[in-house]
Design a protein around this motif. Structure first.
Motif, short mmCIF file in Angstrom:
data_model
loop_
_atom_site.label_atom_id
_atom_site.label_comp_id
_atom_site.label_asym_id
_atom_site.label_seq_id
_atom_site.Cartn_x
_atom_site.Cartn_y
_atom_site.Cartn_z
N ILE A 109 18.86 -1.08 -16.70
CA ILE A 109 17.42 -1.51 -16.15
C ILE A 109 17.66 -2.71 -15.25
O ILE A 109 17.34 -2.78 -14.20
N CYS A 147 20.79 -2.30 -12.25
CA CYS A 147 20.69 -1.32 -11.24
C CYS A 147 19.35 -1.48 -10.67
O CYS A 147 18.59 -1.89 -11.00
N THR A 148 19.52 -0.58 -9.24
CA THR A 148 18.37 -0.32 -8.57
C THR A 148 17.95 0.91 -8.99
O THR A 148 18.60 1.82 -8.96
N TRP A 149 16.61 1.15 -9.12
CA TRP A 149 15.90 2.38 -9.38
C TRP A 149 15.00 2.91 -8.47
O TRP A 149 14.09 2.28 -8.11
N GLU A 150 15.60 3.98 -7.60
CA GLU A 150 14.72 4.70 -6.61
C GLU A 150 14.02 5.85 -6.88
O GLU A 150 14.87 6.89 -7.38
N TRP A 151 12.91 5.98 -7.38
CA TRP A 151 12.05 7.29 -7.40
C TRP A 151 12.48 8.38 -6.40
O TRP A 151 12.14 8.16 -5.02
N TYR A 186 14.62 9.20 -11.26
CA TYR A 186 15.15 8.16 -10.61
C TYR A 186 16.59 8.04 -10.18
O TYR A 186 17.36 8.70 -11.32
N ASN A 187 16.94 7.73 -9.08
CA ASN A 187 18.36 7.71 -8.82
C ASN A 187 18.75 6.18 -9.19
O ASN A 187 18.17 5.32 -8.78
N VAL A 188 19.65 6.10 -10.06
CA VAL A 188 20.09 4.77 -10.53
C VAL A 188 21.24 4.19 -10.14
O VAL A 188 22.52 4.93 -10.53
N SER A 245 26.08 5.87 -8.89
CA SER A 245 24.81 6.09 -9.45
C SER A 245 24.65 7.31 -10.10
O SER A 245 25.74 8.26 -10.34
N ILE A 267 9.08 1.35 -15.50
CA ILE A 267 10.21 1.55 -16.28
C ILE A 267 10.46 0.58 -17.57
O ILE A 267 10.36 -0.54 -17.22
#
Length: 210
Positions: free
Chosen positions: A117, A120-124, A133-135, A143, A189
Motif C-alpha cells: 500500500i 505503490c500507486t493505486w489506480e482504480w 486496482y492497478n498497483v 505493476s 484501501i
C-alpha cells in the motif's frame, strides 16, 4: 525401456510444475517480496481465483463455523491458531498459496500488504470488464492488477461488485476467530480485521508472494 521410463518421469515432473503454478509469475515491485501476477486459482490477472477459508487449502460450497477445519462448529472452540497454542502465522501446510502453487510461494503477511500500500500507486481501473486496482511500484514501475473479489459467506458470494477482499497469513490475536485482510473499494484501501469478511471461516481470495 529405460528411455520410456525417463520420458515418463520428465512428463510427470514438468506436468506437476506446470500445474502448481500455471501462468503465475513473480513481479518485482522493488519490495521485500515479489508479488504474483494473478490470484491463486485464477487463469488470468483479472480472474477472481479460488476462495479459501483462512488456514484451509481447498475451496468448498459452504463457508461457516460448522464447515471450518480449525473449529468444533463454533468460534469459541478453535482447535488451531488460538489463544491456546499461541500460533499467529499460518504454517506452510495450512497456507493455500504454498500448497496450491508450490515452490517459494506463500500468503502475504500484514506487513507485506502494508508495504504494498505504502510503496505503490493505486489506480482504480477496469481489466477485462472487471473493476479493481492497478498497483504500480514507485521503485520499479512494474505493476499488478488486484480485482474486486467480494467474499464467500455461507453459500453466497457477497460484495463481488464493489469490494476486494484478500487474506493475509496473519491471525488477529486480539480476537483469534478473525484474521487480517486487505480490503478495498473504489475510494478506500486498508489492511483490516473488523468486518464479517474477516471471520476465519469466510472464503476469500489470495494473492501470493515469493
Amino acid at each position: 525401456m529405460k528411455k520410456t521410463f525417463l520420458i515418463m518421469l520428465a512428463v510427470m515432473f514438468f506436468g506437476a510444475v506446470g500445474h502448481a503454478a500455471d501462468g503465475v509469475e513473480a513481479v518485482d515491485l522493488g519490495l521485500s517480496v515479489k508479488w504474483a501476477n494473478m490470484n491463486v486459482g485464477a487463469k488470468k490477472a483479472s480472474g477472481f481465483g479460488t476462495y479459501f477459508a483462512w488456514g484451509e487449502t481447498k475451496s468448498k460450497d459452504y463457508y461457516s463455523w460448522n464447515t471450518y477445519a480449525w473449529s468444533k462448529g463454533d468460534s469459541q472452540f478453535l482447535t488451531k491458531y488460538s489463544n491456546t497454542d499461541r500460533r499467529s502465522q499460518l504454517a506452510p501446510v495450512d497456507d493455500a498459496a504454498h500448497v496450491n502453487l508450490g515452490g517459494g510461494w506463500r500468503m502475504p503477511t500484514v506487513d507485506e500488504f502494508e508495504e504494498l500500500i505504502n510503496n505503490c500507486t493505486w489506480e482504480w481501473t477496469t481489466l477485462d470488464g472487471v473493476n479493481g486496482y492497478n498497483v504500480t511500484s514507485k521503485k520499479t514501475g512494474n505493476s499488478i492488477f488486484l480485482p474486486i473479489t467480494g467474499f464467500r459467506y455461507y453459500a453466497d458470494t457477497q460484495f463481488r461488485s464493489i469490494m476486494g477482499v484478500y487474506w493475509t497469513s496473519s491471525l488477529y490475536t486480539g480476537n483469534p476467530n478473525k484474521a487480517w485482510c486487505l480490503e478495498f473499494n473504489f475510494s478506500d484501501i486498508k489492511v483490516h480485521y473488523g468486518n464479517l469478511s474477516s471471520n476465519r471461516f469466510s472464503g476469500r481470495c489470495i494473492r501470493a508472494v515469493q
